[in-house]
Design a protein around this motif. Sequence first.
Motif, PDB file in Angstrom:
ATOM      1  N   VAL A  74       0.835  -1.207   0.000  1.00  0.00           N
ATOM      2  CA  VAL A  74       0.000   0.000   0.000  1.00  0.00           C
ATOM      3  C   VAL A  74       0.864   1.248   0.000  1.00  0.00           C
ATOM      4  N   LYS A  75       1.910   1.248   0.817  1.00  0.00           N
ATOM      5  CA  LYS A  75       2.804   2.408   0.865  1.00  0.00           C
ATOM      6  C   LYS A  75       3.491   2.637  -0.473  1.00  0.00           C
ATOM      7  N   LEU A  76       3.977   1.552  -1.082  1.00  0.00           N
ATOM      8  CA  LEU A  76       4.657   1.688  -2.371  1.00  0.00           C
ATOM      9  C   LEU A  76       3.688   2.132  -3.464  1.00  0.00           C
ATOM     10  N   ASP A  77       2.455   1.614  -3.415  1.00  0.00           N
ATOM     11  CA  ASP A  77       1.460   2.020  -4.413  1.00  0.00           C
ATOM     12  C   ASP A  77       1.127   3.508  -4.272  1.00  0.00           C
ATOM     13  N   GLU A  78       0.969   3.968  -3.038  1.00  0.00           N
ATOM     14  CA  GLU A  78       0.712   5.396  -2.827  1.00  0.00           C
ATOM     15  C   GLU A  78       1.896   6.239  -3.276  1.00  0.00           C
ATOM     16  N   LYS A  79       3.106   5.761  -3.001  1.00  0.00           N
ATOM     17  CA  LYS A  79       4.294   6.494  -3.423  1.00  0.00           C
ATOM     18  C   LYS A  79       4.409   6.526  -4.937  1.00  0.00           C
ATOM     19  N   LEU A  80       4.084   5.412  -5.586  1.00  0.00           N
ATOM     20  CA  LEU A  80       4.141   5.357  -7.049  1.00  0.00           C
ATOM     21  C   LEU A  80       3.126   6.309  -7.665  1.00  0.00           C
ATOM     22  N   THR A  81       1.908   6.344  -7.113  1.00  0.00           N
ATOM     23  CA  THR A  81       0.890   7.268  -7.619  1.00  0.00           C
ATOM     24  C   THR A  81       1.326   8.714  -7.430  1.00  0.00           C
ATOM     25  N   GLU A  82       1.950   8.984  -6.286  1.00  0.00           N
ATOM     26  CA  GLU A  82       2.445  10.339  -6.034  1.00  0.00           C
ATOM     27  C   GLU A  82       3.528  10.725  -7.039  1.00  0.00           C
ATOM     28  N   MET A  83       4.445   9.811  -7.319  1.00  0.00           N
ATOM     29  CA  MET A  83       5.512  10.090  -8.287  1.00  0.00           C
ATOM     30  C   MET A  83       4.944  10.266  -9.691  1.00  0.00           C
ATOM     31  N   GLU A  84       3.942   9.452 -10.046  1.00  0.00           N
ATOM     32  CA  GLU A  84       3.324   9.594 -11.364  1.00  0.00           C
ATOM     33  C   GLU A  84       2.608  10.935 -11.480  1.00  0.00           C
ATOM     34  N   PRO A 124      -4.366   7.377 -14.068  1.00  0.00           N
ATOM     35  CA  PRO A 124      -5.636   6.650 -14.271  1.00  0.00           C
ATOM     36  C   PRO A 124      -6.324   6.258 -12.970  1.00  0.00           C
ATOM     37  N   SER A 125      -5.572   5.875 -11.933  1.00  0.00           N
ATOM     38  CA  SER A 125      -6.203   5.469 -10.674  1.00  0.00           C
ATOM     39  C   SER A 125      -6.947   6.631 -10.028  1.00  0.00           C
ATOM     40  N   ILE A 126      -6.396   7.837 -10.111  1.00  0.00           N
ATOM     41  CA  ILE A 126      -7.054   9.007  -9.534  1.00  0.00           C
ATOM     42  C   ILE A 126      -8.261   9.405 -10.380  1.00  0.00           C
ATOM     43  N   ILE A 127      -8.139   9.301 -11.706  1.00  0.00           N
ATOM     44  CA  ILE A 127      -9.271   9.625 -12.580  1.00  0.00           C
ATOM     45  C   ILE A 127     -10.465   8.719 -12.277  1.00  0.00           C
ATOM     46  N   ALA A 128     -10.193   7.423 -12.059  1.00  0.00           N
ATOM     47  CA  ALA A 128     -11.280   6.486 -11.761  1.00  0.00           C
ATOM     48  C   ALA A 128     -11.987   6.855 -10.455  1.00  0.00           C
ATOM     49  N   LYS A 129     -11.230   7.255  -9.449  1.00  0.00           N
ATOM     50  CA  LYS A 129     -11.839   7.639  -8.171  1.00  0.00           C
ATOM     51  C   LYS A 129     -12.640   8.932  -8.289  1.00  0.00           C
ATOM     52  N   ARG A 130     -12.139   9.876  -9.085  1.00  0.00           N
ATOM     53  CA  ARG A 130     -12.853  11.141  -9.252  1.00  0.00           C
ATOM     54  C   ARG A 130     -14.146  10.949 -10.046  1.00  0.00           C
ATOM     55  N   THR A 149     -13.928  19.544  -6.484  1.00  0.00           N
ATOM     56  CA  THR A 149     -13.269  18.248  -6.393  1.00  0.00           C
ATOM     57  C   THR A 149     -11.797  18.470  -6.056  1.00  0.00           C
ATOM     58  N   LEU A 150     -11.405  18.038  -4.880  1.00  0.00           N
ATOM     59  CA  LEU A 150     -10.050  18.249  -4.396  1.00  0.00           C
ATOM     60  C   LEU A 150      -9.160  17.078  -4.770  1.00  0.00           C
ATOM     61  N   PHE A 151      -7.869  17.342  -4.737  1.00  0.00           N
ATOM     62  CA  PHE A 151      -6.889  16.283  -5.038  1.00  0.00           C
ATOM     63  C   PHE A 151      -6.695  15.419  -3.799  1.00  0.00           C
ATOM     64  N   PRO A 152      -6.578  14.097  -3.957  1.00  0.00           N
ATOM     65  CA  PRO A 152      -6.654  13.375  -5.227  1.00  0.00           C
ATOM     66  C   PRO A 152      -8.086  13.025  -5.630  1.00  0.00           C
ATOM     67  N   ALA A 153      -8.935  12.674  -4.675  1.00  0.00           N
ATOM     68  CA  ALA A 153     -10.316  12.304  -5.017  1.00  0.00           C
ATOM     69  C   ALA A 153     -11.216  12.583  -3.821  1.00  0.00           C
ATOM     70  N   ASP A 212     -25.131  25.266   5.985  1.00  0.00           N
ATOM     71  CA  ASP A 212     -24.581  25.317   7.334  1.00  0.00           C
ATOM     72  C   ASP A 212     -23.053  25.301   7.355  1.00  0.00           C
ATOM     73  N   GLY A 213     -22.443  25.414   6.176  1.00  0.00           N
ATOM     74  CA  GLY A 213     -20.992  25.467   6.107  1.00  0.00           C
ATOM     75  C   GLY A 213     -20.427  24.408   5.184  1.00  0.00           C
ATOM     76  N   PRO A 214     -19.199  24.586   4.735  1.00  0.00           N
ATOM     77  CA  PRO A 214     -18.586  23.611   3.826  1.00  0.00           C
ATOM     78  C   PRO A 214     -18.251  22.302   4.541  1.00  0.00           C
ATOM     79  N   LYS A 215     -18.287  21.231   3.775  1.00  0.00           N
ATOM     80  CA  LYS A 215     -17.938  19.912   4.298  1.00  0.00           C
ATOM     81  C   LYS A 215     -17.188  19.136   3.226  1.00  0.00           C
ATOM     82  N   THR A 216     -16.160  18.433   3.641  1.00  0.00           N
ATOM     83  CA  THR A 216     -15.315  17.662   2.718  1.00  0.00           C
ATOM     84  C   THR A 216     -15.558  16.176   2.927  1.00  0.00           C
ATOM     85  N   TYR A 217     -15.756  15.465   1.814  1.00  0.00           N
ATOM     86  CA  TYR A 217     -15.999  14.018   1.853  1.00  0.00           C
ATOM     87  C   TYR A 217     -14.791  13.309   1.248  1.00  0.00           C
ATOM     88  N   ASP A 218     -14.387  12.236   1.910  1.00  0.00           N
ATOM     89  CA  ASP A 218     -13.222  11.493   1.444  1.00  0.00           C
ATOM     90  C   ASP A 218     -13.589  10.385   0.468  1.00  0.00           C
TER      91      ASP A 218
END
Length: 307
Positions: free
Chosen positions: A76-86, A191-197, A216-220, A228-234
């Motif tokens: 999971v850590k390597l996949d997140e790092k790879l997505t960040e580098m991409e 592509p992984s971020i596009i699919a989530k968005r 729509t905030l980065f990444p998704a 009643d105010g802004p709210k952010t969904y993960d």
Amino acid sequence: MAYGQLLAGPRCMTDGEQRHWHKALLLLPEILHSKTFPLNVSAGSRLGEAEDRIEKAEERIQASEEATLEMLKLHVKLDEKLTEMESHSRRDNLRICGVAEESERDSVNMLSFVNKLLHEGLQLSEEMPDLQIQRAHRSLGPQPTAGAPPRSIVVRFLSFTVKEMLLHKAWQTKGFKWKDNHVNLDHDYPPSIIAKRKEYAEIRKVLKANNVKFQTLFPARLRVKHEDGPKTYDTQTEAAKDLVNRGYVITTMPAPPPASLTERIKQLSWTRVNRRATKATRDPTRDASYKEKLRTFRRTTPGATAD
């Protein structure tokens, strides 16, 4: 026949015969024990060997599961790092959506076409004749059929500042018209971020229909400006549930995400307990003679003697 009557023997016996009868009955448990003891020892040793093997197998399975969980964490850590580098490698890219196929056919090349498209669509001044475009091409894939959405155009700039300026200008005008088609500009996400968005597509339609501002905030992630105010969904599931509770109509509720491999392994794993006692630490009374154990339950009758 009661145990006391059996020890007393037949009434027709003399006193001496009854004493011999009594002694023979008392020796009967020892005789039976001597006959069955080898079988008990053999069965006990085989059961002990089976317990040892089961225990070792459980320890190996437990160790394998722990190693697998550690490897999944690292994955999971390597996949997140790879997505960040991409994502970092695409930070100078821009994706243009909505340009009809074969629109660049009359241009010298794709670079000159994109340069003309951005100047005319965004109404750039003549003070920016060169947009420092390094390369441009259609997104990879087969050419779509008639009626299908056109492929996007990926543009890479030599200057990150120019790319951001064009992107913000397009956001301010909410895109532009080009040959009766609406053209939008956006970041070139992996592509992984596009699919989530894309999972927020229906939710964004509902918010637009109700004139609710969102982003729509980065990444998704989705940031909605409620009364009643802004709210952010993960996640899409979190956003859909909250909007339904607020009274919005979501026709298609997202299915709950399947359990990850890590969660399934944790559900099937058992908790390690203390190892069973070995022969060296085993209670010595456990190996006591069966004869001695059984004698504690023997009933005695008045007048009976135990030799």
